[in-house]
Motif scaffolding. Structure first.
Motif, mmCIF file in Angstrom:
data_model
loop_
_atom_site.group_PDB
_atom_site.id
_atom_site.type_symbol
_atom_site.label_atom_id
_atom_site.label_comp_id
_atom_site.label_asym_id
_atom_site.label_seq_id
_atom_site.Cartn_x
_atom_site.Cartn_y
_atom_site.Cartn_z
ATOM 1 N N GLN A 52 0.726 -1.313 0.164
ATOM 2 C CA GLN A 52 -0.020 0.027 0.054
ATOM 3 C C GLN A 52 0.741 1.193 -0.149
ATOM 4 O OE1 GLN A 52 -3.432 0.017 -0.318
ATOM 5 N NE2 GLN A 52 -2.876 2.284 -0.694
ATOM 6 N N ASN A 53 1.951 1.058 0.712
ATOM 7 C CA ASN A 53 2.988 2.203 0.682
ATOM 8 C C ASN A 53 3.402 2.567 -0.816
ATOM 9 O OD1 ASN A 53 4.382 4.575 2.220
ATOM 10 N ND2 ASN A 53 6.227 3.115 1.765
ATOM 11 N N GLU A 54 3.851 1.649 -1.221
ATOM 12 C CA GLU A 54 4.333 1.868 -2.715
ATOM 13 C C GLU A 54 3.407 2.436 -3.664
ATOM 14 O OE1 GLU A 54 7.781 -1.345 -3.173
ATOM 15 O OE2 GLU A 54 5.651 -2.360 -3.105
ATOM 16 N N ILE A 55 2.333 1.887 -3.508
ATOM 17 C CA ILE A 55 1.012 2.406 -4.502
ATOM 18 C C ILE A 55 0.754 3.815 -4.258
ATOM 19 C CG2 ILE A 55 -1.834 2.151 -4.770
ATOM 20 C CD1 ILE A 55 -1.393 -0.748 -4.090
ATOM 21 N N ASP A 56 0.779 4.012 -2.583
ATOM 22 C CA ASP A 56 0.679 5.567 -2.394
ATOM 23 C C ASP A 56 1.849 6.424 -2.738
ATOM 24 O OD1 ASP A 56 -1.847 4.785 -0.797
ATOM 25 O OD2 ASP A 56 -0.758 4.809 1.025
ATOM 26 N N GLU A 57 3.251 5.774 -3.101
ATOM 27 C CA GLU A 57 4.238 6.767 -3.457
ATOM 28 C C GLU A 57 3.866 6.954 -4.920
ATOM 29 O OE1 GLU A 57 7.855 4.853 -2.459
ATOM 30 O OE2 GLU A 57 7.443 4.743 -0.573
ATOM 31 N N LEU A 58 3.435 5.828 -5.693
ATOM 32 C CA LEU A 58 3.255 6.137 -7.250
ATOM 33 C C LEU A 58 2.080 7.032 -7.232
ATOM 34 C CD1 LEU A 58 3.487 2.581 -8.443
ATOM 35 C CD2 LEU A 58 4.812 4.122 -8.947
ATOM 36 N N ARG A 59 1.127 6.958 -6.420
ATOM 37 C CA ARG A 59 -0.212 8.022 -6.630
ATOM 38 C C ARG A 59 0.350 9.376 -6.405
ATOM 39 N NH1 ARG A 59 -3.676 5.335 -3.893
ATOM 40 N NH2 ARG A 59 -4.479 4.424 -5.900
ATOM 41 N N THR A 60 1.355 9.742 -5.408
ATOM 42 C CA THR A 60 1.694 10.992 -5.059
ATOM 43 C C THR A 60 2.711 11.424 -6.353
ATOM 44 O OG1 THR A 60 1.797 10.369 -2.740
ATOM 45 C CG2 THR A 60 3.124 12.240 -3.397
ATOM 46 N N ILE A 61 3.365 10.636 -6.613
ATOM 47 C CA ILE A 61 4.355 10.961 -8.003
ATOM 48 C C ILE A 61 3.348 11.509 -9.085
ATOM 49 C CG2 ILE A 61 5.869 10.085 -9.847
ATOM 50 C CD1 ILE A 61 7.016 8.357 -7.482
ATOM 51 N N LEU A 62 2.411 10.638 -9.325
ATOM 52 C CA LEU A 62 1.495 10.985 -10.576
ATOM 53 C C LEU A 62 0.863 12.335 -10.229
ATOM 54 C CD1 LEU A 62 0.098 7.410 -11.318
ATOM 55 C CD2 LEU A 62 1.874 8.694 -12.617
ATOM 56 N N ASP A 63 0.379 12.399 -9.098
ATOM 57 C CA ASP A 63 -0.397 13.746 -8.582
ATOM 58 C C ASP A 63 0.518 14.859 -8.838
ATOM 59 O OD1 ASP A 63 -2.780 12.243 -8.156
ATOM 60 O OD2 ASP A 63 -2.360 12.301 -5.849
ATOM 61 N N LYS A 64 1.707 14.667 -8.517
ATOM 62 C CA LYS A 64 2.628 15.884 -8.719
ATOM 63 C C LYS A 64 2.957 16.228 -10.227
ATOM 64 C CE LYS A 64 5.537 15.260 -4.370
ATOM 65 N NZ LYS A 64 6.700 15.039 -4.008
ATOM 66 N N ILE A 65 3.003 15.234 -10.845
ATOM 67 C CA ILE A 65 3.160 15.169 -12.495
ATOM 68 C C ILE A 65 1.859 16.073 -13.067
ATOM 69 C CG2 ILE A 65 3.661 13.965 -14.515
ATOM 70 C CD1 ILE A 65 5.124 11.860 -12.999
ATOM 71 N N GLU A 66 0.830 15.671 -12.878
ATOM 72 C CA GLU A 66 -0.433 16.072 -13.259
ATOM 73 C C GLU A 66 -0.386 17.622 -12.610
ATOM 74 O OE1 GLU A 66 -4.701 14.241 -13.539
ATOM 75 O OE2 GLU A 66 -4.059 14.686 -11.648
ATOM 76 N N GLU A 67 -0.114 17.903 -11.560
ATOM 77 C CA GLU A 67 -0.372 19.302 -11.256
ATOM 78 C C GLU A 67 0.606 20.241 -11.845
ATOM 79 O OE1 GLU A 67 0.249 19.690 -6.919
ATOM 80 O OE2 GLU A 67 -1.195 18.269 -6.317
ATOM 81 N N ALA A 68 2.068 19.739 -12.154
ATOM 82 C CA ALA A 68 3.070 20.181 -12.699
ATOM 83 C C ALA A 68 2.407 20.550 -14.378
ATOM 84 C CB ALA A 68 4.274 19.667 -12.918
ATOM 85 N N ASN A 69 1.765 19.634 -15.010
ATOM 86 C CA ASN A 69 1.440 19.753 -16.398
ATOM 87 C C ASN A 69 0.126 20.471 -16.598
ATOM 88 O OD1 ASN A 69 3.320 18.178 -17.280
ATOM 89 N ND2 ASN A 69 2.212 16.519 -17.091
ATOM 90 N N GLN A 70 -0.693 21.177 -15.488
ATOM 91 C CA GLN A 70 -1.754 21.975 -15.454
ATOM 92 C C GLN A 70 -1.557 23.389 -15.810
ATOM 93 O OE1 GLN A 70 -4.148 21.165 -12.121
ATOM 94 N NE2 GLN A 70 -4.692 19.094 -12.949
#
Length: 129
Positions: free
Chosen positions: A111-129
Motif C-alpha cells: 500500500q505504501n508503494e501504491i501511495d508513493e506512485l499516486r503521489t508522484i502521478l499527482d505531482k506530475i499532473e499538477e505540474a502539467n496543468q
C-alpha cells in the motif's frame, strides 16, 4: 560535454564512478585499493577502466602532488536519467506505462508503494496543468 543520448556505463565502470561520486578527488591508488576490496580487481584492471571512462569523457583529472586527482566529469543524476531512458527505449519501446505495468504485475505492491506512485502521478499532473 557528453551528449545525454551517448551516456552509457558498463557495470565495472559504474563501480568506479559510484566510488568517485561518493567522494572526489581520488588517486588511482585509492581507487584501485577500493576496487580490489570490493571486486578483487588487480590495479592494472582498474587503471584500464579509469582510462576507458576518461576517454568517454566521464572522468577528469588534475595533477596532484605525486599523483593525478580524479573527479567525475558528469553528475550521477545525468547518468541515471540517460541509462533509464536507454533501458526504457530498448526494453519497453520508450513506454513508461508499459514498464510500470510490467513491474506492478510481477510484484505485489505494498500500500505504501501504491501511495508513493499516486503521489508522484499527482505531482506530475499538477505540474502539467
Amino acid at each position: 560535454m557528453v551528449e545525454k543520448s551517448e551516456i552509457s556505463l558498463y557495470n565495472s565502470e559504474w563501480a568506479i564512478m559510484e566510488y568517485l561520486w561518493e567522494k572526489a578527488p581520488r588517486t588511482v591508488t585509492q581507487i584501485a585499493k577500493a576496487m580490489e576490496e570490493k571486486t578483487g580487481w588487480a590495479k592494472s584492471t582498474t587503471k584500464t577502466l579509469i582510462s576507458r571512462i576518461a576517454v568517454k569523457g566521464y572522468l577528469r583529472y588534475e595533477a596532484g602532488g605525486k599523483a593525478r586527482q580524479y573527479y567525475p566529469a558528469i553528475d550521477r543524476s545525468e547518468v541515471v536519467t540517460a541509462e533509464t531512458e536507454n533501458f526504457l527505449d530498448r526494453v519497453y519501446n520508450g513506454s513508461f506505462s508499459m514498464m510500470v505495468n510490467a513491474m506492478a504485475e510481477r510484484k505485489n505492491l505494498s500500500q505504501n508503494e501504491i501511495d508513493e506512485l499516486r503521489t508522484i502521478l499527482d505531482k506530475i499532473e499538477e505540474a502539467n496543468q
